[in-house]
Design a protein around this motif. Structure first.
Motif, PDB file in Angstrom:
ATOM      1  N   VAL A  13       0.841  -1.198   0.000  1.00 59.74           N
ATOM      2  CA  VAL A  13       0.000   0.000   0.000  1.00 59.74           C
ATOM      3  C   VAL A  13       0.883   1.258   0.000  1.00 59.74           C
ATOM      4  O   VAL A  13       1.985   1.247   0.575  1.00 59.74           O
ATOM      5  CB  VAL A  13      -0.953  -0.008   1.224  1.00 59.74           C
ATOM      6  CG1 VAL A  13      -0.192   0.067   2.536  1.00 59.74           C
ATOM      7  CG2 VAL A  13      -1.978   1.121   1.119  1.00 59.74           C
ATOM      8  N   ASP A  14       0.411   2.279  -0.738  1.00 57.79           N
ATOM      9  CA  ASP A  14       1.077   3.585  -0.745  1.00 57.79           C
ATOM     10  C   ASP A  14       2.389   3.598  -1.515  1.00 57.79           C
ATOM     11  O   ASP A  14       3.147   4.560  -1.416  1.00 57.79           O
ATOM     12  CB  ASP A  14       1.369   4.055   0.706  1.00 57.79           C
ATOM     13  CG  ASP A  14       0.455   5.219   1.067  1.00 57.79           C
ATOM     14  OD1 ASP A  14      -0.320   5.641   0.187  1.00 57.79           O
ATOM     15  OD2 ASP A  14       0.544   5.703   2.210  1.00 57.79           O
ATOM     16  N   HIS A  15       2.679   2.517  -2.253  1.00 59.49           N
ATOM     17  CA  HIS A  15       3.921   2.506  -3.025  1.00 59.49           C
ATOM     18  C   HIS A  15       3.761   3.151  -4.396  1.00 59.49           C
ATOM     19  O   HIS A  15       4.707   3.187  -5.169  1.00 59.49           O
ATOM     20  CB  HIS A  15       4.488   1.076  -3.130  1.00 59.49           C
ATOM     21  CG  HIS A  15       5.342   0.717  -1.948  1.00 59.49           C
ATOM     22  ND1 HIS A  15       6.290  -0.280  -1.973  1.00 59.49           N
ATOM     23  CD2 HIS A  15       5.384   1.241  -0.698  1.00 59.49           C
ATOM     24  CE1 HIS A  15       6.891  -0.358  -0.784  1.00 59.49           C
ATOM     25  NE2 HIS A  15       6.345   0.551  -0.003  1.00 59.49           N
ATOM     26  N   LYS A  17       1.072   2.549  -6.836  1.00 60.73           N
ATOM     27  CA  LYS A  17       0.489   1.762  -7.934  1.00 60.73           C
ATOM     28  C   LYS A  17      -0.550   2.572  -8.702  1.00 60.73           C
ATOM     29  O   LYS A  17      -0.508   2.674  -9.937  1.00 60.73           O
ATOM     30  CB  LYS A  17      -0.174   0.472  -7.376  1.00 60.73           C
ATOM     31  CG  LYS A  17       0.800  -0.498  -6.738  1.00 60.73           C
ATOM     32  CD  LYS A  17       0.115  -1.735  -6.211  1.00 60.73           C
ATOM     33  CE  LYS A  17      -0.752  -1.482  -4.971  1.00 60.73           C
ATOM     34  NZ  LYS A  17      -0.022  -0.932  -3.809  1.00 60.73           N
ATOM     35  N   THR A  18      -1.491   3.146  -7.941  1.00 58.09           N
ATOM     36  CA  THR A  18      -2.586   3.867  -8.584  1.00 58.09           C
ATOM     37  C   THR A  18      -2.055   5.099  -9.321  1.00 58.09           C
ATOM     38  O   THR A  18      -2.475   5.393 -10.454  1.00 58.09           O
ATOM     39  CB  THR A  18      -3.639   4.252  -7.528  1.00 58.09           C
ATOM     40  OG1 THR A  18      -4.065   3.048  -6.870  1.00 58.09           O
ATOM     41  CG2 THR A  18      -4.839   4.937  -8.153  1.00 58.09           C
ATOM     42  N   GLY A  39      -7.715   8.420  -0.089  1.00 58.75           N
ATOM     43  CA  GLY A  39      -6.504   8.370  -0.909  1.00 58.75           C
ATOM     44  C   GLY A  39      -5.919   6.973  -0.923  1.00 58.75           C
ATOM     45  O   GLY A  39      -4.702   6.788  -1.022  1.00 58.75           O
ATOM     46  N   THR A  41      -6.553   2.790  -2.296  1.00 57.07           N
ATOM     47  CA  THR A  41      -7.318   1.818  -3.071  1.00 57.07           C
ATOM     48  C   THR A  41      -7.903   0.773  -2.124  1.00 57.07           C
ATOM     49  O   THR A  41      -7.188   0.234  -1.275  1.00 57.07           O
ATOM     50  CB  THR A  41      -6.405   1.134  -4.102  1.00 57.07           C
ATOM     51  OG1 THR A  41      -5.673   2.140  -4.795  1.00 57.07           O
ATOM     52  CG2 THR A  41      -7.210   0.309  -5.084  1.00 57.07           C
ATOM     53  N   LYS A 116       8.165   6.457  -7.385  1.00 54.19           N
ATOM     54  CA  LYS A 116       8.529   7.631  -6.576  1.00 54.19           C
ATOM     55  C   LYS A 116      10.035   7.902  -6.684  1.00 54.19           C
ATOM     56  O   LYS A 116      10.674   8.284  -5.688  1.00 54.19           O
ATOM     57  CB  LYS A 116       8.136   7.440  -5.100  1.00 54.19           C
ATOM     58  CG  LYS A 116       6.665   7.043  -4.895  1.00 54.19           C
ATOM     59  CD  LYS A 116       6.258   7.223  -3.441  1.00 54.19           C
ATOM     60  CE  LYS A 116       4.902   6.585  -3.160  1.00 54.19           C
ATOM     61  NZ  LYS A 116       4.452   6.740  -1.787  1.00 54.19           N
ATOM     62  N   ASP A 118      11.501  10.202  -7.922  1.00 49.57           N
ATOM     63  CA  ASP A 118      11.848  11.609  -7.626  1.00 49.57           C
ATOM     64  C   ASP A 118      12.165  11.818  -6.160  1.00 49.57           C
ATOM     65  O   ASP A 118      12.768  12.813  -5.776  1.00 49.57           O
ATOM     66  CB  ASP A 118      10.677  12.524  -8.049  1.00 49.57           C
ATOM     67  CG  ASP A 118       9.369  12.168  -7.359  1.00 49.57           C
ATOM     68  OD1 ASP A 118       8.932  12.909  -6.461  1.00 49.57           O
ATOM     69  OD2 ASP A 118       8.778  11.101  -7.716  1.00 49.57           O
ATOM     70  N   ARG A 119      11.755  10.853  -5.306  1.00 47.23           N
ATOM     71  CA  ARG A 119      11.967  11.018  -3.863  1.00 47.23           C
ATOM     72  C   ARG A 119      13.196  10.277  -3.358  1.00 47.23           C
ATOM     73  O   ARG A 119      13.450  10.276  -2.148  1.00 47.23           O
ATOM     74  CB  ARG A 119      10.746  10.494  -3.111  1.00 47.23           C
ATOM     75  CG  ARG A 119       9.472  11.222  -3.495  1.00 47.23           C
ATOM     76  CD  ARG A 119       8.782  11.806  -2.311  1.00 47.23           C
ATOM     77  NE  ARG A 119       8.435  10.769  -1.347  1.00 47.23           N
ATOM     78  CZ  ARG A 119       7.243  10.657  -0.782  1.00 47.23           C
ATOM     79  NH1 ARG A 119       6.285  11.518  -1.108  1.00 47.23           N
ATOM     80  NH2 ARG A 119       7.006   9.732   0.103  1.00 47.23           N
ATOM     81  N   SER A 150       8.613   7.924 -12.024  1.00 45.94           N
ATOM     82  CA  SER A 150       8.010   8.927 -11.137  1.00 45.94           C
ATOM     83  C   SER A 150       6.714   9.396 -11.760  1.00 45.94           C
ATOM     84  O   SER A 150       6.701   9.869 -12.892  1.00 45.94           O
ATOM     85  CB  SER A 150       8.936  10.124 -10.932  1.00 45.94           C
ATOM     86  OG  SER A 150       8.196  11.171 -10.319  1.00 45.94           O
ATOM     87  N   ARG A 152       5.185  11.770 -10.593  1.00 47.55           N
ATOM     88  CA  ARG A 152       5.208  13.225 -10.438  1.00 47.55           C
ATOM     89  C   ARG A 152       5.939  13.895 -11.599  1.00 47.55           C
ATOM     90  O   ARG A 152       5.419  14.797 -12.222  1.00 47.55           O
ATOM     91  CB  ARG A 152       5.880  13.587  -9.109  1.00 47.55           C
ATOM     92  CG  ARG A 152       5.952  15.081  -8.858  1.00 47.55           C
ATOM     93  CD  ARG A 152       5.811  15.411  -7.405  1.00 47.55           C
ATOM     94  NE  ARG A 152       4.599  14.832  -6.815  1.00 47.55           N
ATOM     95  CZ  ARG A 152       4.370  14.782  -5.501  1.00 47.55           C
ATOM     96  NH1 ARG A 152       5.264  15.248  -4.650  1.00 47.55           N
ATOM     97  NH2 ARG A 152       3.268  14.246  -5.043  1.00 47.55           N
TER      98      ARG A 152
END
Ligand SMILES: Nc1nc2c(ncn2[C@@H]2O[C@H](COP(=O)(O)OP(=O)(O)O)[C@@H](O)[C@H]2O)c(=O)[nH]1
Ligand SMILES: [Mg+2]
Length: 640
Positions: A13-15, A17-18, A39, A41, A116, A118-119, A150, A152
């Motif tokens: 979760v929160d990695h 995907k969406t 926020g 899924t 992610k 960019d992070r 990314s 973003r």
């Protein structure tokens, strides 16, 4: 030619995907208001991606551990996986669990995205990447490309598309005919059009106007009609394997539709509460899968509570295989070879997975070596061997060609040639009855043949004078609960093979030696014909002595055989009636006595149109067989 394939996301979760699916397709898979508010899924979401020669239906799954069940419902149709690991995080529990589930479901292709990006600086990215490489070692993703992305900044998105297109090219095309099948993962109503169900087409194709079986999950199967089809928001005439499909069904109330139900080609699937499986215990699990363990079975889009019965051991240790049966709380409709996953009863961890060997099974005795050997043959690479094993389990009732598609994984267009080859090789036997063609294992046919021959042997021993026996009477002696027509077909086979003699009515073993010679049997026919013509004034046995070469003993045998065969009835010593005359006699007397206050011998004589010579023994015979009884000088009907 464009190919349709289903791509599924996987990962913690929160990695991201969406967000990654949105960056690839522009579609936000989090469609539920609750998902947008949190926020996160919760349930599977859908998007579409065109990659030139591949058209992808994307299923975005939830990563949260509470929603693994939803991930499983989505993952059933995946052709390839997009495993997501956040570059600024690490391999997490659901990264592992999802990867393992996809392995259990038989996935072979995919791509890894380090999201992610960019992070994360170069060092962190490299550390996470090596962790991912370690994770996928020995799995279907071992050789998969790892792409830093990314959502973003857009970094890596084009490269990811290229790698996905390349991965699609590595998915081998499915060849040969298939029956249509769609495990339902969602349903909704459309004003004026009724119920729409969605899912990833698991096999085959369907067109508008076609009829399908709707498996409602409680064992009920209803025939429904496809009113309309939609794939990724566009109305279409047909949908096929690898496509996301929305099927508008005529006559299906929305309130009765659930995830886990199936749509399938008519007659293809049969719901069952008992499945035979090969079961693999997760090496990640701290516990073995024990005999009688309650589990949560995930198969297709269905989730059902089940009890494990292990056939060849008491526990399947982590990392090991075993053979077992699953006893389900409610029926599911599956096919041979279908992958499944089992999780613990409280839905906290994945315990293992495997493949179905018998989608419709009967309970098997544990440690029964013969049955175990045959169960193992259901996993043979050779479809003829699988078909033979499936036919054996179908027993003396046999199975249909479609049962070999469902239960042995034989391709629909292979069934007819395979059955033909197996019949030629003496492994299968096809028996045709008025309603259908049944396919039996040759061993089962032998069992039935032996049963018929033994029943006849017993009848011959009991009635050494009878040359033949009534077919229904023979077959009634068998302990057989199946289709009567099938038993008749086996009898015909024995007649054709000359192991039996006889016709459609009466049969005998070919090796039975009748008591009468051919000449004597001819005389018997003549005697029977004479009795048929004479009605209630039959000839005397002595009338035939000359024909019997003056041999009275041989003549007595001939009468006895005719009586044993049910052609004549012995009414008194030396007095035989033809069976039809005897039956008519009983009817006539019973009718008259029912109507009136009884009758004297003289009255019965007149009623029957015979003489006193016959009337007296006939009346005594009627007393003896319990039809009449004496009341003074009158006969009345005997009470029960
Ligand atoms: N900086 C950055 N944030 C991202 C990226 N992808 C996702 N996120 C954020 O990470 C969080 C989780 O993303 P989401 O796609 O919902 O993760 P999922 O649970 O794996 O579907 C959200 O707040 C996203 O905005 C990315 O590439 N860069
Ligand atoms: Mg998500």
């Amino acid at each position: 030619m464009t190919r349709d394939l289903i791509l599924g996301t996987a990962g913690h979760v929160d990695h991201g995907k969406t967000a990654l699916v949105k960056a690839l397709t522009g579609t936000d898979g989090d469609r539920l208001p609750e998902e947008q508010a949190r926020g996160m899924t919760i349930d599977i979401g859908f998007a579409r991606l065109d990659l030139g020669d591949a058209r992808l239906g994307i299923v975005d799954v939830p990563g949260h551990e509470r929603f693994v069940k939803n991930m499983l419902a989505g993952a059933t149709g995946f052709d390839l996986a997009l495993l997501v690991v956040a570059a600024d995080d690490a391999v997490m529990p659901q990264t592992r669990e999802h990867l393992e589930i996809l392995s259990f479901l038989g996935l072979r292709h995919g791509v890894v995205a380090l999201t992610k990006a960019d992070r994360a600086d170069a060092l962190t990215r490299a550390a996470v990447e090596s962790e991912v490489r370690e994770l996928v070692r020995g799995t279907f993703l071992a050789a998969a490309p790892v792409v830093a992305t990314s959502a973003r900044t857009g970094e890596g998105i084009d490269e990811l598309k290229e790698e996905l297109a390349a991965a699609c090219r590595r998915v081998p095309p499915r060849e040969g005919a298939e029956y249509f099948r769609l495990p339902i993962d969602r349903a909704f109503g459309v004003a004026g059009r009724g119920t729409v169900v969605t899912g990833s087409v698991a096999s085959g194709s369907v067109a508008v106007g076609d009829e399908l079986d709707w498996h409602a999950g409680d064992g009920a199967v209803e025939r429904v009609r496809v009113r309309g089809l939609n794939s990724h928001g566009r109305a279409v005439e047909t949908v096929g394997r690898g496509q996301r499909a929305a099927v508008n069904l005529a006559g299906v109330p929305l309130a009765r539709v659930r995830r886990g139900q199936e749509l399938a080609a008519p007659g293809y699937l049969v719901p069952s509460r008992v499945l035979t499986v090969r079961l693999f215990a997760s090496p990640e699990s701290p516990r073995s899968i024990r005999h009688r363990l309650p589990v949560r079975l995930h198969v297709g889009t269905a989730e059902v509570m089940a009890a494990v019965s292990l056939l060849d051991c008491d526990a399947v240790e982590p990392g090991r295989w075993g053979l077992g049966q699953l006893f389900l709380d409610r029926p599911v409709a599956c096919v041979w070879g279908q992958p499944f996953v089992v999780r613990d009863a409280s839905a906290e961890r994945t315990l293992g997975g495997g493949q179905l060997l018998q989608p419709v099974a009967a309970k098997l005795r544990r440690r029964n070596l013969d049955a175990l050997g045959r169960v193992e043959r259901l996993w043979s690479e050779d479809d003829a061997e699988r078909a033979a094993a499936a036919a054996w389990f179908a027993g003396s009732a046999g199975c249909t060609p479609v049962a070999l598609v469902r239960g042995a994984g034989v391709a629909p267009d292979r069934v007819a040639p395979l059955v033909g080859e197996s019949i030629a090789a003496g492994k299968l036997v096809a028996l045709d009855s008025p309603h259908r063609r049944s396919i039996l294992h040759a061993g089962r046919v032998t069992e039935l043949e032996e049963g018929i021959l033994q029943a006849l042997a017993a009848l011959h021993a009991e009635n050494p004078l009878a040359t033949t026996h009534d077919r229904p009477q023979v077959l009634a002696r068998l302990d057989y609960a199946g289709d009567e027509a099938l038993l008749q077909a086996v009898t015909d086979r024995l007649l054709a093979a000359k192991r039996l003699v006889g016709d459609a009515r009466r049969i005998a073993r070919a090796d039975f030696e009748p008591k009468l010679s051919v000449r004597q049997r001819k005389l018997k026919d003549r005697i029977v014909a004479a009795h048929a013509a004479a009605g209630l004034r039959p000839p005397e046995p002595s009338d035939f002595v000359n024909h019997a070469g003056g041999n009275a003993a041989a003549l007595a045998d001939i009468f006895a055989v005719a009586a044993a065969e049910g052609l004549l009835v012995a009414v008194a010593a030396g007095l035989y009636l033809h069976a039809a005359a005897e039956a008519a006699l009983r009817r006539t007397v019973a009718e008259r006595l029912r109507a009136g206050p009884g009758a004297t011998v003289a009255e019965i004589r007149d009623l029957l149109g015979t003489t006193r010579k016959y009337a007296i023994p006939i009346c005594e015979y009627l007393d003896r067989i319990g039809l009449t009884t004496r009341d003074g000088d009158r006969r009345v009907l005997a009470m029960e």
